[in-house]
Design an enzyme around this catalytic site. Structure first.
Site, PDB file in Angstrom:
ATOM      1  N   HIS A  97     -13.747   4.899 -74.302  1.00 34.98           N
ATOM      2  CA  HIS A  97     -13.053   5.896 -75.116  1.00 34.98           C
ATOM      3  C   HIS A  97     -13.723   5.920 -76.486  1.00 34.98           C
ATOM      4  CE1 HIS A  97      -9.750   6.237 -72.166  1.00 34.98           C
ATOM      5  NE2 HIS A  97     -10.005   4.958 -71.961  1.00 34.98           N
TER       6      HIS A  97
ATOM      7  N   ASN B 163      -9.754  11.961 -72.965  1.00 33.19           N
ATOM      8  CA  ASN B 163      -8.460  12.009 -73.672  1.00 33.19           C
ATOM      9  C   ASN B 163      -8.607  11.969 -75.184  1.00 33.19           C
ATOM     10  OD1 ASN B 163      -9.233   9.306 -73.674  1.00 33.19           O
ATOM     11  ND2 ASN B 163      -7.158   8.515 -73.428  1.00 33.19           N
TER      12      ASN B 163
ATOM     13  N   ASP C 125      -7.819   9.964 -67.459  1.00 32.52           N
ATOM     14  CA  ASP C 125      -7.577   8.551 -67.774  1.00 32.52           C
ATOM     15  C   ASP C 125      -6.727   8.365 -69.023  1.00 32.52           C
ATOM     16  OD1 ASP C 125      -7.884   5.705 -67.403  1.00 32.52           O
ATOM     17  OD2 ASP C 125      -9.051   5.780 -69.238  1.00 32.52           O
TER      18      ASP C 125
ATOM     19  N   HIS D 134      -6.484   7.275 -63.339  1.00 31.06           N
ATOM     20  CA  HIS D 134      -5.828   6.107 -63.951  1.00 31.06           C
ATOM     21  C   HIS D 134      -4.755   5.663 -62.963  1.00 31.06           C
ATOM     22  CE1 HIS D 134      -4.248   3.742 -67.457  1.00 31.06           C
ATOM     23  NE2 HIS D 134      -3.176   3.791 -66.693  1.00 31.06           N
TER      24      HIS D 134
ATOM     25  N   ASP E 254     -13.710  -0.067 -70.389  1.00 34.32           N
ATOM     26  CA  ASP E 254     -12.480   0.566 -70.881  1.00 34.32           C
ATOM     27  C   ASP E 254     -12.333   0.306 -72.385  1.00 34.32           C
ATOM     28  OD1 ASP E 254     -10.181   2.040 -70.986  1.00 34.32           O
ATOM     29  OD2 ASP E 254      -8.919   0.591 -69.939  1.00 34.32           O
TER      30      ASP E 254
ATOM     31  N   HIS F 216      -8.474   0.893 -81.348  1.00 35.51           N
ATOM     32  CA  HIS F 216      -7.292   1.376 -82.053  1.00 35.51           C
ATOM     33  C   HIS F 216      -7.343   0.880 -83.497  1.00 35.51           C
ATOM     34  CE1 HIS F 216      -5.230   2.986 -78.565  1.00 35.51           C
ATOM     35  NE2 HIS F 216      -5.396   1.856 -77.908  1.00 35.51           N
TER      36      HIS F 216
HETATM   37 ZN   LIG Z   1      -7.111   4.023 -67.754  1.00 35.41          ZN
END
Ligand SMILES: [Zn+2]
Length: 452
Positions: free
Chosen positions: A68, A100, A158, A185, A322, A326
């Site tokens: 991400h 996302n 996801d 997911h 993954d 954050h």
């Molecule tokens: Zn996921």
């Protein structure tokens, strides 16, 4: 952003290239951004630099099928530039970013925006998955043909599971026309609602709301059934449970078109660290530390053993980080309310080297699993064959170091491995012939490695 492409002769390392079935001490010559030659006693061409790699391992640049990068929309967590720098520091020359973001990557124009930012600002190869459904709403399929033509390497919502089985069936049917995998997911949202960790003795003791491994099992079973029904390609994201490994193994045995990935944390950590306990951990965590919160959650010892075996025997095709950065304020809240996910690029290789040091997997197999993501998404990376794009990493499998999140290139400092002593380090990452990470030139690193 881009350093110059340099002609490089990397000399005398143990060259492990699973794609070419090569494991021998020799040299790798990079010219004009491509692998020019691999072999013993190569001559140094005019103008090329030489890197001594004696005692080190030379492999293809790692390929991350799952990360991400947060841009556009969440640049306070990460940008494509900072995420790419972190990937490079972790040995990843190629990463596949999830959709996302905000806006969601669900149209050609947003996909192209991401591609333009990456082309301009990323030091590594960035590929994008597109969403399965518009706005990740689980209601209407995206224009898969248009997105595939524009370079989406696969489709995934996801972060959010596709709850509707009918919609998932159609996703498989459409994506199949474009030979793209659908990556779900895999958690049943009805079984994970409100959950903060894995259901078991630890969650009972801590009194935290929890979700059983069956939340993953039922979703993977459904998706395998639908992949079998449609003949579509299914990629199971971040498999975490023994039951899931058994389902995938049996589906592969009967010819279902499925690949699977596991994260470095799901092969190394159990849910006991939510209670602050983790035997191999040299650092200490306090109970209920939200830094341990992740989706799917960390599982039991039996689950960890099963995914390790699955990774070693090939039931699980590849490692995916993954990487989920954050901001501090999203983690410094109560456990149930904290954001889920780990900043994973910069610890991935060191964490999974534990499997090699403990004898759970051999190094060539581990390298295969760190590069096989290229096959999952059909990418021209992950190989040191002559003529291949020169994505190369130089590794020291025995270098000891201690993780300090303050030194992360990622904006996300959310790692449960902070303070952990690891054995195994990325020394240098080369992407398309450019040196994009060099530990010896790293300002936070005091130990000289490989100067060129
Ligand atoms: Zn996921």
């Amino acid at each position: 952003m881009h350093s110059e492409t340099r002609d490089l002769l990397i000399r005398g390392g143990r060259v492990i290239d699973p794609a070419s079935d090569r494991d021998e001490v020799c040299d790798v010559l990079i010219r004009d951004g491509l692998i020019e030659d691999v072999g013993a006693g190569l001559g140094l061409p005019d103008g090329a630099s030489e890197v001594q790699a004696t005692d080190f391992v030379i492999t293809p640049g790692f390929v991350d099928p799952h990360c991400h990068l947060r841009q556009p929309g969440y640049e306070y967590k990460e940008t494509i530039a900072t995420g790419a720098a972190a990937a490079a520091a972790g040995g990843f020359a190629t990463v596949c970013a999830m959709a996302n973001t905000n806006p969601t990557v669900d149209t050609k124009s947003i996909l192209e925006t991401v591609q333009e930012i990456a082309a301009d600002q990323s030091s590594v190869h960035v590929y994008s998955l597109a969403a399965i459904t518009i706005g990740l709403q689980g209601e209407q399929l995206v224009q898969m043909g248009e997105l595939s033509d524009a370079g989406a390497v696969g489709f995934s919502d996801d972060g959010i599971p596709v709850a509707s089985s009918a919609l998932m069936r159609h996703a498989f049917e459409y994506a199949k026309r474009f030979s793209r995998p659908v990556a779900n997911h895999c958690e049943d949202p009805a079984l994970t609602a409100g959950a903060a960790m894995n259901e078991g003795p630890t969650s009972m003791r801590l009194g935290l709301p929890a979700t059983p491994v069956q939340a993953e099992e039922v979703m993977i079973a459904r998706d395998l059934a639908l992949a079998e029904l449609t003949g579509g390609r299914y990629h199971a994201l971040h498999v975490s449970a023994a039951r899931s490994v058994a389902l995938i193994r049996s589906a592969k045995d009967r010819g279902v078109n499925v690949t699977a990935e596991v994260t470095p944390h799901h092969v190394t950590l159990t849910d006991e660290i939510v209670a602050g306990r983790w035997e191999p951990m040299s650092a200490s965590l306090r109970p209920y530390d939200p830094v341990t919160k992740v989706n799917p959650p960390l599982r039991s010892e039996d689950d960890v053993q099963a995914v390790r075996v699955g990774l070693a025997d090939g039931t699980i095709d590849c490692l995916g980080t993954d990487h989920a950065p954050h901001a501090d304020h999203e983690k410094r809240v109560d456990y149930a309310g904290a954001a889920a996910g780990f900043s994973g690029f910069e610890t991935a290789f060191a964490a999974v080297m534990e499997l090699v040091h403990s004898g759970a997997i051999d190094l060539p197999t581990l390298i295969e699993r760190l590069t096989r993501g290229a096959k999952v998404y059909g990418l021209p990376h992950g190989s040191l064959a002559k003529g291949a794009i020169a994505d190369v990493v130089v590794l020291d499998p025995d270098r000891e170091w201690v993780v300090d999140v303050a030194a992360f290139k990622s904006r996300g400092k959310n790692s449960p491995f902070h303070g952990q002593a690891f054995r195994g380090r990325v020394l240098k990452t080369i992407c398309g012939g450019r040196v994009v990470f060099d530990l010896s030139e790293d300002p936070v690193e005091t130990v000289g490695a490989l100067g060129i």
